[in-house]
Motif scaffolding. Structure first.
Motif, mmCIF file in Angstrom:
data_model
loop_
_atom_site.group_PDB
_atom_site.id
_atom_site.type_symbol
_atom_site.label_atom_id
_atom_site.label_comp_id
_atom_site.label_asym_id
_atom_site.label_seq_id
_atom_site.Cartn_x
_atom_site.Cartn_y
_atom_site.Cartn_z
ATOM 1 N N ASP A 1 -14.623 17.700 -1.352
ATOM 2 C CA ASP A 1 -15.907 18.019 -0.565
ATOM 3 C C ASP A 1 -17.294 17.771 -0.854
ATOM 4 O OD1 ASP A 1 -16.247 21.806 -1.722
ATOM 5 O OD2 ASP A 1 -16.607 19.909 -2.235
ATOM 6 N N TYR A 2 -17.883 16.508 -1.329
ATOM 7 C CA TYR A 2 -18.905 16.808 -1.675
ATOM 8 C C TYR A 2 -19.080 14.845 -1.876
ATOM 9 C CZ TYR A 2 -23.575 16.826 -2.278
ATOM 10 O OH TYR A 2 -24.993 16.752 -2.728
ATOM 11 N N LEU B 1 -20.663 11.150 -2.983
ATOM 12 C CA LEU B 1 -22.415 10.402 -3.441
ATOM 13 C C LEU B 1 -22.050 9.240 -3.166
ATOM 14 C CD1 LEU B 1 -21.135 12.812 -5.412
ATOM 15 C CD2 LEU B 1 -23.207 12.974 -5.219
ATOM 16 N N TYR C 1 -23.594 5.839 -4.756
ATOM 17 C CA TYR C 1 -24.378 5.283 -6.294
ATOM 18 C C TYR C 1 -25.078 3.930 -6.110
ATOM 19 C CZ TYR C 1 -25.203 10.011 -8.017
ATOM 20 O OH TYR C 1 -24.595 11.131 -9.263
ATOM 21 N N PHE D 1 -29.085 7.400 -8.192
ATOM 22 C CA PHE D 1 -27.716 7.635 -6.348
ATOM 23 C C PHE D 1 -28.670 7.681 -5.794
ATOM 24 C CE2 PHE D 1 -26.693 11.755 -4.145
ATOM 25 C CZ PHE D 1 -28.292 12.035 -3.545
ATOM 26 N N SER E 1 -22.324 16.669 2.809
ATOM 27 C CA SER E 1 -21.224 17.722 2.243
ATOM 28 C C SER E 1 -20.291 16.992 3.327
ATOM 29 C CB SER E 1 -22.379 18.940 2.651
ATOM 30 O OG SER E 1 -20.286 19.801 2.839
ATOM 31 N N PHE F 1 -21.766 1.910 -5.566
ATOM 32 C CA PHE F 1 -20.162 3.602 -6.765
ATOM 33 C C PHE F 1 -20.647 4.548 -5.505
ATOM 34 C CE2 PHE F 1 -19.106 1.516 -10.157
ATOM 35 C CZ PHE F 1 -19.369 0.948 -10.742
ATOM 36 N N LEU G 1 -17.735 13.804 -11.242
ATOM 37 C CA LEU G 1 -17.491 13.144 -10.288
ATOM 38 C C LEU G 1 -16.300 12.252 -10.116
ATOM 39 C CD1 LEU G 1 -21.610 11.886 -9.844
ATOM 40 C CD2 LEU G 1 -19.740 13.888 -8.399
ATOM 41 N N PHE H 1 -15.521 9.033 -9.879
ATOM 42 C CA PHE H 1 -16.297 7.122 -9.073
ATOM 43 C C PHE H 1 -14.697 6.251 -8.531
ATOM 44 C CE2 PHE H 1 -20.626 7.540 -9.971
ATOM 45 C CZ PHE H 1 -20.774 8.859 -10.856
ATOM 46 N N GLY H 2 -15.071 5.622 -7.886
ATOM 47 C CA GLY H 2 -14.501 4.437 -8.191
ATOM 48 C C GLY H 2 -14.483 3.291 -8.680
ATOM 49 N N TYR I 1 -20.273 8.985 -20.065
ATOM 50 C CA TYR I 1 -19.545 7.566 -19.029
ATOM 51 C C TYR I 1 -19.545 6.984 -19.914
ATOM 52 C CZ TYR I 1 -19.539 10.830 -15.214
ATOM 53 O OH TYR I 1 -19.798 11.599 -14.602
ATOM 54 N N GLY J 1 -14.431 0.627 -13.131
ATOM 55 C CA GLY J 1 -15.403 1.715 -12.990
ATOM 56 C C GLY J 1 -16.143 2.447 -14.119
ATOM 57 N N LEU J 2 -16.739 3.371 -13.453
ATOM 58 C CA LEU J 2 -17.157 4.344 -14.810
ATOM 59 C C LEU J 2 -16.108 5.978 -14.944
ATOM 60 C CD1 LEU J 2 -20.572 5.068 -12.699
ATOM 61 C CD2 LEU J 2 -20.344 4.259 -14.573
ATOM 62 N N LEU K 1 -15.488 9.286 -16.409
ATOM 63 C CA LEU K 1 -16.111 10.539 -17.614
ATOM 64 C C LEU K 1 -14.831 10.482 -18.900
ATOM 65 C CD1 LEU K 1 -17.757 12.638 -17.449
ATOM 66 C CD2 LEU K 1 -16.437 14.055 -16.403
ATOM 67 N N GLN L 1 -26.231 25.618 -3.592
ATOM 68 C CA GLN L 1 -25.336 24.700 -2.970
ATOM 69 C C GLN L 1 -24.595 25.295 -4.462
ATOM 70 O OE1 GLN L 1 -25.173 21.008 -1.531
ATOM 71 N NE2 GLN L 1 -27.489 21.285 -0.642
ATOM 72 N N HIS M 1 -22.602 22.172 -5.277
ATOM 73 C CA HIS M 1 -22.778 20.957 -5.693
ATOM 74 C C HIS M 1 -23.908 20.037 -6.740
ATOM 75 C CE1 HIS M 1 -19.770 21.323 -3.321
ATOM 76 N NE2 HIS M 1 -20.381 21.467 -2.069
ATOM 77 N N TYR M 2 -23.152 19.186 -7.668
ATOM 78 C CA TYR M 2 -24.444 18.700 -8.426
ATOM 79 C C TYR M 2 -24.134 17.376 -8.239
ATOM 80 C CZ TYR M 2 -22.207 22.861 -10.355
ATOM 81 O OH TYR M 2 -22.080 24.416 -10.778
ATOM 82 N N GLN N 1 -25.435 13.677 -9.567
ATOM 83 C CA GLN N 1 -26.175 13.568 -11.953
ATOM 84 C C GLN N 1 -26.794 12.240 -11.721
ATOM 85 O OE1 GLN N 1 -21.592 12.901 -13.758
ATOM 86 N NE2 GLN N 1 -20.901 14.631 -12.468
ATOM 87 N N TYR N 2 -27.730 12.136 -12.281
ATOM 88 C CA TYR N 2 -28.928 11.165 -12.565
ATOM 89 C C TYR N 2 -28.338 10.396 -14.099
ATOM 90 C CZ TYR N 2 -31.065 13.708 -9.189
ATOM 91 O OH TYR N 2 -30.709 14.168 -7.986
ATOM 92 N N PHE N 3 -28.551 9.347 -14.136
ATOM 93 C CA PHE N 3 -28.162 8.523 -15.438
ATOM 94 C C PHE N 3 -29.039 8.042 -15.870
ATOM 95 C CE2 PHE N 3 -23.239 8.053 -14.861
ATOM 96 C CZ PHE N 3 -23.265 8.854 -13.764
#
Lengths: 114, 116
Positions: free
Chosen positions: A31-32, A34, A36, A46, A51, A89, A102, A104-105, B36, B43-44, B46, B100, B102-103, B105-107
């Motif tokens: 439901d969220y 993003l 990158y 980012f 949402s 991504f 998260l 990722f693709g 990651y 891809g990435l 985790l 919220q 939701h998160y 992320q910062y790399f």
């Protein structure tokens, strides 16, 4: 099982035109979402998020569209610039609370030609 | 503002040698932390995440381990590296967005590991 899919490994666009990057997902709990951007040998940065209560979010040249019924989202870059050349991504998360992860693709390499 | 550091930037290690990659975050407290791996053409993925000191969750079985000895320090380790451990390792942090659950992320800048 790949829950977030970016089916186009690469995309080439002329400077000034629109770039459209696509992403599909299979998990209906997401439901969220993003996007990158990643340059070689650097960490992803980012760009923009959306949402599931919205179907569009805009930030400058970047717009993300979400089609929940199709489980599809896209990133539009208008106008495209050579500096936009990077791997993009798509990522998704399955809700708030204690879910921090998260998914990722595999990414799409965008090349913007001058 | 928040910053995230990783070192070393590049590393070449022989098979069977140990590994220690370090990540630190500045300008925030009690962040969620993540490791990651991006393998060539992939891809990435985790590997680990942590919601607090000493709290580590593993996402995939492997010969890597993670530790969080301090609030803003996250370490990725291995006792014996395999060829398949080669890749680009990224540390990330996240925070709860106000109002919220939701998160974002910062790399960090990443570590390029080559196992020979």
């Amino acid at each position: 099982d790949q829950q977030v899919k970016q089916n186009s490994p690469s995309l080439s666009v002329q400077e000034g035109r629109i770039s459209i990057l696509n992403c599909d997902y299979t998990n209906s709990m997401f439901d969220y979402f993003l996007w990158y951007k990643k340059y070689p040998a650097e960490g992803p940065t980012f760009l923009i998020s959306i949402s599931s209560i919205k179907d569009k979010n805009e930030d400058g040249r970047f717009t993300v569209f979400l089609n929940k019924s199709a489980k599809h989202l896209s990133l539009h870059i208008v106008p495209s610039q050579p500096g936009d050349s990077a791997v993009y991504f798509c990522a998704a998360s399955a809700g708030g609370g204690s879910n921090y992860k998260l998914t990722f693709g595999k990414g799409t390499l965008l090349t913007v030609n001058p | 503002s928040q910053t995230i550091h990783q070192w070393p930037a590049t590393l070449v290690q022989p098979v069977g040698s140990p590994l220690s990659l370090e990540c630190t975050v500045e300008g925030t407290s009690n962040p969620n932390l993540y490791w990651y791996r991006q393998a060539a053409g992939r891809g990435l993925q985790l590997l680990f995440y942590s919601v607090g000191i000493g709290q580590i969750s593993s996402e995939v079985p492997q010969n890597l381990s993670a530790s969080r000895p301090q609030d803003r320090q996250f370490i990725l380790s291995s006792k014996k590296l395999l060829l398949s451990d080669s890749g680009f390792y990224l540390c990330a942090w996240s925070r709860i967005l106000p109002g919220q659950g939701h998160y974002e992320q910062y790399f960090g800048p990443g570590t390029r590991l080559t196992v020979t």
